[in-house]
Design a protein around this motif. Sequence first.
Motif, PDB file in Angstrom:
ATOM      1  N   ASP A 182      -8.854 -12.630  -5.237  1.00 10.44           N
ATOM      2  CA  ASP A 182      -9.406 -12.574  -3.882  1.00 10.44           C
ATOM      3  C   ASP A 182      -8.560 -11.683  -2.971  1.00 10.44           C
ATOM      4  O   ASP A 182      -9.103 -10.912  -2.181  1.00 10.44           O
ATOM      5  N   GLU A 196      -9.194  -7.975  -3.925  1.00  9.72           N
ATOM      6  CA  GLU A 196     -10.502  -7.505  -3.482  1.00  9.72           C
ATOM      7  C   GLU A 196     -10.526  -7.269  -1.978  1.00  9.72           C
ATOM      8  O   GLU A 196     -11.088  -6.284  -1.507  1.00  9.72           O
ATOM      9  N   TYR A 197      -9.908  -8.158  -1.224  1.00 13.77           N
ATOM     10  CA  TYR A 197      -9.842  -7.993   0.223  1.00 13.77           C
ATOM     11  C   TYR A 197      -9.066  -6.720   0.579  1.00 13.77           C
ATOM     12  O   TYR A 197      -9.505  -5.918   1.399  1.00 13.77           O
ATOM     13  N   ALA A 198      -7.902  -6.528  -0.041  1.00 17.98           N
ATOM     14  CA  ALA A 198      -7.063  -5.364   0.256  1.00 17.98           C
ATOM     15  C   ALA A 198      -7.743  -4.058  -0.147  1.00 17.98           C
ATOM     16  O   ALA A 198      -7.668  -3.068   0.586  1.00 17.98           O
ATOM     17  N   THR A 247     -11.051  -3.497  -0.491  1.00 13.41           N
ATOM     18  CA  THR A 247     -12.233  -3.271   0.335  1.00 13.41           C
ATOM     19  C   THR A 247     -11.867  -2.885   1.761  1.00 13.41           C
ATOM     20  O   THR A 247     -12.400  -1.920   2.304  1.00 13.41           O
ATOM     21  N   ASN A 248     -10.961  -3.630   2.371  1.00 14.29           N
ATOM     22  CA  ASN A 248     -10.619  -3.389   3.776  1.00 14.29           C
ATOM     23  C   ASN A 248      -9.578  -2.293   3.973  1.00 14.29           C
ATOM     24  O   ASN A 248      -9.494  -1.723   5.055  1.00 14.29           O
ATOM     25  N   GLY A 249      -8.793  -2.018   2.944  1.00 12.50           N
ATOM     26  CA  GLY A 249      -7.753  -0.999   3.055  1.00 12.50           C
ATOM     27  C   GLY A 249      -8.147   0.335   2.470  1.00 12.50           C
ATOM     28  O   GLY A 249      -7.360   1.270   2.470  1.00 12.50           O
ATOM     29  N   HIS A 250      -9.364   0.409   1.928  1.00 15.30           N
ATOM     30  CA  HIS A 250      -9.874   1.652   1.333  1.00 15.30           C
ATOM     31  C   HIS A 250      -8.937   2.176   0.238  1.00 15.30           C
ATOM     32  O   HIS A 250      -8.626   3.364   0.195  1.00 15.30           O
ATOM     33  N   LYS A 270       0.846  -1.192   0.000  1.00 19.29           N
ATOM     34  CA  LYS A 270       0.000   0.000   0.000  1.00 19.29           C
ATOM     35  C   LYS A 270       0.880   1.241   0.000  1.00 19.29           C
ATOM     36  O   LYS A 270       1.839   1.326   0.757  1.00 19.29           O
TER      37      LYS A 270
END
Length: 113
Positions: A30, A33-35, A37-40, A7
Amino acid sequence: MQVKLKKNQNILIVTLQGELDHHEAEKIRDGIEYAVTNGHMKHLIFDFSGLSFMDSSGIGMVIGRYKLIQSLGGRVALICNGRMRRLVEMSGLARLVAVCESLDDACQAVKEG
């Protein structure tokens, strides 16, 4: 296949080394998408400079992440050269995303649009 997610402010940088096939594409999808969504994360950069192979599932994975990022108002860029650059151009990805030579160029491309 080695995958690194990093990031940098609101940019997710995905560095890939090795061969990107359908087995790896699903895992990478996957993880991204997780990073995102959860990391904005708003923008996405794929670093393909270490890829030696990519099949159609890899191209599909990039297009799907492009649509996700676009829905969030962000941009996507690819870092690639040589064989991968030709593949990106022939597949039509170059019409959707910025194709860059370096990380600095890619960061600038996603920030400026």
